[in-house]
Write a protein that holds these residues in place. Structure first.
Motif, PDB file in Angstrom:
ATOM      1  N   TYR A 149       0.833  -1.359  -0.030  1.00 53.69           N
ATOM      2  CA  TYR A 149      -0.054  -0.047  -0.067  1.00 53.69           C
ATOM      3  C   TYR A 149       0.940   1.218  -0.038  1.00 53.69           C
ATOM      4  O   TYR A 149       0.490   2.038  -0.467  1.00 53.69           O
ATOM      5  CB  TYR A 149      -0.978  -0.023   1.217  1.00 53.69           C
ATOM      6  N   PHE A 150       1.961   1.177   0.734  1.00 52.43           N
ATOM      7  CA  PHE A 150       2.936   2.334   0.669  1.00 52.43           C
ATOM      8  C   PHE A 150       3.696   2.556  -0.613  1.00 52.43           C
ATOM      9  O   PHE A 150       4.163   3.576  -0.828  1.00 52.43           O
ATOM     10  CB  PHE A 150       3.786   2.230   1.858  1.00 52.43           C
TER      11      PHE A 150
ATOM     12  N   ALA B  70       3.273   5.561  -3.023  1.00 53.82           N
ATOM     13  CA  ALA B  70       3.600   6.856  -2.477  1.00 53.82           C
ATOM     14  C   ALA B  70       5.139   7.379  -2.943  1.00 53.82           C
ATOM     15  O   ALA B  70       5.358   8.533  -2.845  1.00 53.82           O
ATOM     16  CB  ALA B  70       3.516   6.955  -0.968  1.00 53.82           C
TER      17      ALA B  70
ATOM     18  N   HIS C  68      -4.878   9.835  -8.173  1.00 51.41           N
ATOM     19  CA  HIS C  68      -4.149  10.347  -7.191  1.00 51.41           C
ATOM     20  C   HIS C  68      -4.371   9.762  -5.817  1.00 51.41           C
ATOM     21  O   HIS C  68      -3.224   9.917  -4.939  1.00 51.41           O
ATOM     22  CB  HIS C  68      -4.658  11.988  -7.127  1.00 51.41           C
TER      23      HIS C  68
ATOM     24  N   ALA D  86      -2.445   6.837  -5.537  1.00 56.75           N
ATOM     25  CA  ALA D  86      -0.897   7.283  -5.631  1.00 56.75           C
ATOM     26  C   ALA D  86      -0.513   7.742  -4.247  1.00 56.75           C
ATOM     27  O   ALA D  86       0.668   7.705  -3.855  1.00 56.75           O
ATOM     28  CB  ALA D  86      -0.578   8.215  -6.701  1.00 56.75           C
ATOM     29  N   THR D  87      -1.240   8.360  -3.472  1.00 60.32           N
ATOM     30  CA  THR D  87      -1.004   9.089  -2.378  1.00 60.32           C
ATOM     31  C   THR D  87      -1.466   8.552  -1.039  1.00 60.32           C
ATOM     32  O   THR D  87      -0.906   9.046   0.028  1.00 60.32           O
ATOM     33  CB  THR D  87      -1.409  10.533  -2.365  1.00 60.32           C
TER      34      THR D  87
ATOM     35  N   GLY E  55      -0.867   6.027   0.661  1.00 53.04           N
ATOM     36  CA  GLY E  55       0.090   5.294   1.317  1.00 53.04           C
ATOM     37  C   GLY E  55       0.448   6.241   2.752  1.00 53.04           C
ATOM     38  O   GLY E  55       0.978   5.492   3.643  1.00 53.04           O
ATOM     39  N   MET E  56       0.911   7.361   2.452  1.00 51.70           N
ATOM     40  CA  MET E  56       1.345   8.394   3.653  1.00 51.70           C
ATOM     41  C   MET E  56       0.134   8.693   4.642  1.00 51.70           C
ATOM     42  O   MET E  56       0.547   8.381   5.917  1.00 51.70           O
ATOM     43  CB  MET E  56       1.500   9.679   3.135  1.00 51.70           C
TER      44      MET E  56
ATOM     45  N   THR F 256      -4.540  15.695   3.408  1.00 47.01           N
ATOM     46  CA  THR F 256      -5.059  15.191   2.262  1.00 47.01           C
ATOM     47  C   THR F 256      -5.673  16.403   1.499  1.00 47.01           C
ATOM     48  O   THR F 256      -5.650  16.226   0.084  1.00 47.01           O
ATOM     49  CB  THR F 256      -6.281  14.064   2.575  1.00 47.01           C
TER      50      THR F 256
ATOM     51  N   SER G 185      -1.053  19.239  -5.201  1.00 43.25           N
ATOM     52  CA  SER G 185      -0.047  18.265  -5.617  1.00 43.25           C
ATOM     53  C   SER G 185      -0.713  17.461  -6.750  1.00 43.25           C
ATOM     54  O   SER G 185      -0.195  16.299  -7.066  1.00 43.25           O
ATOM     55  CB  SER G 185       0.269  17.223  -4.448  1.00 43.25           C
TER      56      SER G 185
END
Length: 327
Positions: free
Chosen positions: A143-144, A147, A197, A200-201, A203-204, A254, A261
């Protein structure tokens, strides 16, 4: 009585008083010295936090607040022949009449509506990992992984996958569904880019949620299991109230990520199209500054974006705090 004899010896009481005065004087000086040292120590302890945060404050002021103030001031000047000339609210009025900017603001509203879903996905995945579902260590890494990828790489990959003749439409054709123009249909292109998006993000956000779970009282989960609470009730009545501050942080970060971003994905996947339907304020700002050479108008758009982010962030924090108090 004789008058010329030696003086009588001092009485014990007199010598004790003299010695007591001699001892008492240094004691007072020691007390005053200790008081001064204690005062200095207390003052140093009070000043220590300000000294420690001073470098960060100076960096924020120099690199954030001061440029922000300059940008706001520049937004009230003109472009081209009017460069440096005060035009009042002229740039803001032009933004209000620009269809592309209005579209970008509508897309901001769409992102706000999709925000709970973008936060719920990593939150649920973090819950499953915390509950140690089979393979949870592998899932954490998988999952991460997105990122760490560049938005340009992610955009190029999904351009291939979501192309009209791409693999996804081939799979849909196998199950009897017609091909979908994921990036060329004005009605779904923004949803497509937003979904990429989020993938892709998140994970953080997942890492932040897992850090929040480390502060969760495990006895509360044990009590919920003993009481026979379902997974949904456990999440709603135990996990969410316990992670209120973490959820606040993830909501705000987020939202900021969505608004600031997504340029790389928009540039690679749609270039603002089709028909300008995937414009966001940051892409509009780049277009006005980089393509049309209108820095004052771009500064006005940046100011509007900053105000929107500030208002949305404060509203989110207020709503989440109220929900936490009610629970």
């Amino acid at each position: 009585m004789p008058t010329g004899g030696p003086s009588p010896p001092a009485r014990p009481a007199d010598s004790e008083r003299a010695g007591g005065a001699a001892v008492k004087q240094p004691g007072r000086r020691a007390t005053r010295t200790a008081t001064r040292q204690s005062f200095r120590r207390a003052r140093a302890e009070r000043l220590a936090p300000y000294v420690l945060v001073a470098p960060a404050v100076l960096i924020i002021v120099a690199l954030r607040l001061w440029p922000l103030a300059l940008g706001v001031n520049f937004s009230f000047t003109g472009d081209g022949e009017l460069n440096g000339t005060a035009v009042g609210l002229g740039n803001y009025l032009e933004l209000a009449g620009d269809p592309l900017f209005r579209t970008s603001m509508r897309n901001v509203g769409l992102l706000v509506l999709l925000l709970p879903l973008a936060v719920a996905i990593p939150g649920l995945l973090a819950t499953f990992i915390y509950l140690r579902v089979p393979g949870h260590r592998v899932y954490r890494s998988v999952y991460f992984f997105p990122a760490v990828l560049s938005p340009v790489i992610v955009g190029a990959i999904f351009n291939l996958m979501l192309g009209y003749d791409g693999p996804l439409n081939s799979v849909l054709a196998v199950i009897g569904a017609g091909p979908v123009d994921w990036l060329g249909d004005p009605g779904i292109a923004m949803f497509t880019v937003t979904g990429v998006h989020v993938w892709a993000t998140f994970g953080m956000a997942l890492v932040v949620f897992l850090a929040g779970f480390s502060t969760l009282d495990a006895s509360l989960l044990d009590a919920a299991r003993v009481d026979g609470a379902s997974l949904g009730r456990t999440i709603w009545h135990v996990i969410i109230p316990s992670l209120t501050r973490t959820i606040q942080f993830v909501f705000v970060t987020t939202m900021i990520g969505m608004l600031t971003s997504m340029f790389g994905l928009l540039f690679v996947m749609t270039s603002g199209g089709p028909e300008g339907t995937t414009y966001l304020p940051e892409y509009y700002i780049w277009h006005q500054q980089g393509q049309l050479n209108r820095p004052a108008l771009a500064s006005a758009a940046s100011t509007v974006l900053f105000v929107v982010m500030l208002v949305v962030g404060l509203l989110q924090i207020t709503l989440i705090r109220r929900a936490g108090r009610q629970d």
